[in-house]
Design an enzyme around this catalytic site. Structure first.
Site, PDB file in Angstrom:
ATOM      1  N   ARG A  41       0.863  -1.088  -0.195  1.00  0.00           N
ATOM      2  CA  ARG A  41      -0.025   0.069   0.037  1.00  0.00           C
ATOM      3  C   ARG A  41       1.030   1.121   0.103  1.00  0.00           C
ATOM      4  NH1 ARG A  41      -5.108  -1.436   3.911  1.00  0.00           N
ATOM      5  NH2 ARG A  41      -6.567  -2.060   2.311  1.00  0.00           N
ATOM      6  N   LYS A 206     -15.635 -15.172   6.749  1.00  0.00           N
ATOM      7  CA  LYS A 206     -17.131 -15.007   7.049  1.00  0.00           C
ATOM      8  C   LYS A 206     -17.980 -14.818   5.921  1.00  0.00           C
ATOM      9  CE  LYS A 206     -17.000 -12.796  11.540  1.00  0.00           C
ATOM     10  NZ  LYS A 206     -17.397 -11.533  12.065  1.00  0.00           N
ATOM     11  N   GLY A 356      -6.851  -6.554   0.812  1.00  0.00           N
ATOM     12  CA  GLY A 356      -5.597  -6.528   1.375  1.00  0.00           C
ATOM     13  C   GLY A 356      -5.160  -7.811   1.464  1.00  0.00           C
ATOM     14  N   GLY A 380     -12.539  -4.203   1.386  1.00  0.00           N
ATOM     15  CA  GLY A 380     -13.700  -3.616   1.419  1.00  0.00           C
ATOM     16  C   GLY A 380     -14.383  -2.752   0.404  1.00  0.00           C
TER      17      GLY A 380
HETATM   18  C1  3PG Z   1      -8.570  -1.978   5.101  1.00  0.00           C
HETATM   19  O1  3PG Z   1      -7.655  -2.285   5.462  1.00  0.00           O
HETATM   20  O2  3PG Z   1      -9.579  -2.597   4.776  1.00  0.00           O
HETATM   21  C2  3PG Z   1      -8.921  -0.388   4.835  1.00  0.00           C
HETATM   22  O3  3PG Z   1      -7.476   0.349   5.162  1.00  0.00           O
HETATM   23  C3  3PG Z   1     -10.045   0.169   5.777  1.00  0.00           C
HETATM   24  O4  3PG Z   1      -9.686   0.084   6.961  1.00  0.00           O
HETATM   25  P1  3PG Z   1     -11.032  -0.078   8.031  1.00  0.00           P
HETATM   26  O5  3PG Z   1     -11.656  -1.609   7.329  1.00  0.00           O
HETATM   27  O6  3PG Z   1     -10.193  -0.254   9.171  1.00  0.00           O
HETATM   28  O7  3PG Z   1     -11.956   0.993   7.658  1.00  0.00           O
HETATM   29 MG    MG Z   2     -11.307  -3.477   6.045  1.00  0.00          MG
END
Ligand code: 3PG
Ligand code: MG
Length: 399
Positions: A41, A206, A356, A380
């Site tokens: 990232r 999940k 990620g 997400g």
């Molecule tokens: C992630 O790693 O999914 C993003 O950086 C967003 O982080 P978060 O899910 O804690 O908002």
């Molecule tokens: Mg996340």
């Protein structure tokens, strides 16, 4: 799309101007040592930062890391990220030990043209993630005071209605950075008119996290391959016993319903690797899915499943993959994820890796990143994009 871009901003000239960049530098850290275990990232934001440095901007970078609870928490400090970012940029990054306080103010004020500062973790401030508009707004005012313009290059966070993502762009001239543009460009190919067959592989732990995307994708995909911890809830829905494997009991009925409506598009594992315990050295065997012993738990998909998934993937013209097939961090349970990832690289298809975890898996398994069409920095965020949801960070740039 009526979004202004970094090139538009550069064309105006940014020399000597303060440019506030929201990045997603939320990198995984080693639990024991705190060292950065995957810097993907950080690398992903270099094209935007490099262009701004080159153009002589005073670059103020902000990001979150982990999920601290609105107050400073040393284990989530961005300090190691500042070090790594400096190495990658080839110039020191000036690190502020707070986000909008005295350190941040003086660090920003002292920046020379072409220099880069990184503010401390945005989520050390309750205003960043607050549901209260006024509280978020007050924090956004403080952040916006550090920039004459705003660049959003935090694709991984565009699905969050947070101050730095949603409220700051309402206060400053705003553009999309190179990473955000590229991500949206690629993902829009999947929601537009994907080459067929379009095959999606979903894994991870999940079902409840993936339910919305499964619902949204079922009508558009040709095949949906399901592995990872969440496959056991689907197997249970088929009437199979899953031993002590991960199971979301309250989702079994939903999975049964999805299977009924899927028109045969959903493909589940036919064999799994079961172990005595969730441990790297646990005794383990491969069994058929109708033969999972009651005292053992599934930690990976088996070789026949990999062969079946690979055959489906070899036909594909478009592939989206999110979520590992097993506990790939443990060598004994990595073969499923590796096998599926390799099948994706071999397919003559446009392939997108979302998330990620899956992106980190690609690098941790030593696979060639360039053999994938695109590796998204957002988990997400990419799923919510594919669901067709309005992403607050993108909507804010459109205004
Ligand atoms: C992630 O790693 O999914 C993003 O950086 C967003 O982080 P978060 O899910 O804690 O908002
Ligand atoms: Mg996340």
């Amino acid at each position: 799309m009526s979004i202004r871009t970094l090139d538009d901003l550069l064309a105006e000239g940014v020399s000597g101007r303060r440019v506030l960049v929201r990045a997603d530098l939320n990198v995984p850290l080693d639990k024991q040592t705190g060292a950065i275990t995957d810097d993907g990232r950080i690398r992903a934001v270099l094209p935007t930062l490099g262009a701004l440095v080159e153009a002589g901007a005073k670059v103020v970078v902000c990001s979150h890391l982990g999920r601290p609870k609105g107050t400073p928490d040393p284990q989530f400090s961005l300090s190691p990220v500042a070090g790594r970012l400096g190495e990658l940029l080839g110039a020191p990054v000036h690190f502020a030990t707070d986000t909008v306080g005295e350190s941040a103010r003086s660090t920003v004020a002292d920046l020379a043209d072409g220099q880069v500062a990184l503010l401390e973790n945005l989520r050390f401030n309750a205003g960043e993630t607050s549901k209260d508009e006024a509280e978020r707004g007050a924090f956004a005012d403080q952040l916006a005071a550090f920039g004459d313009a705003y660049v959003d290059d935090a694709f991984g966070a565009v699905h969050r209605k947070h101050a730095s993502v949603f409220d700051v762009p309402a206060r400053l001239p705003h553009v999309a950075g190179r990473l955000v543009l590229r991500e949206v460009e690629v993902l829009s190919k999947l929601t537009g008119d994907p080459g067929r067959p379009y095959v999606v592989v979903l894994g991870g732990s999940k079902v409840s996290d993936k339910l919305a995307v499964i619902e949204a994708l079922l009508p558009t995909v040709d095949r949906l391959l399901i592995g990872g911890g969440m496959c056991f809830t689907f197997l249970k829905a088929q009437g199979l016993e899953v031993g002590t494997s991960l199971l979301e009991k309250d989702m079994v009925e939903t999975c049964r319903n999805l299977l009924e409506r899927s028109g045969g598009k959903i493909m589940l594992p036919v064999d799994v690797v079961v172990a005595d315990a969730f441990a790297p050295d646990a005794a383990h065997d491969t069994v058929r899915v109708d033969g999972i012993p009651s005292h053992r738990l599934g930690l990976d998909v088996g070789p026949e499943t990999v062969a079946g998934f690979s055959a489906a993937l070899s036909q594909a013209k478009t592939i989206f993959w999110n979520g590992p097939m097993g506990v790939f961090e443990m060598a004994a349970f990595a073969a499923g994820t590796r096998g599926v990832a390799e099948a994706i690289t071999k397919a003559d298809a446009f392939s997108v890796v979302g998330g990620g975890d899956s992106a980190a898996a690609v690098r941790a398994l030593g696979l060639d990143e360039s053999s994938f069409g695109h590796i998204s920095t957002g988990g997400g965020a990419s799923l919510e994009y594919l669901e067709g949801k309005t992403l607050p960070g993108i909507a804010a740039l459109e205004n």
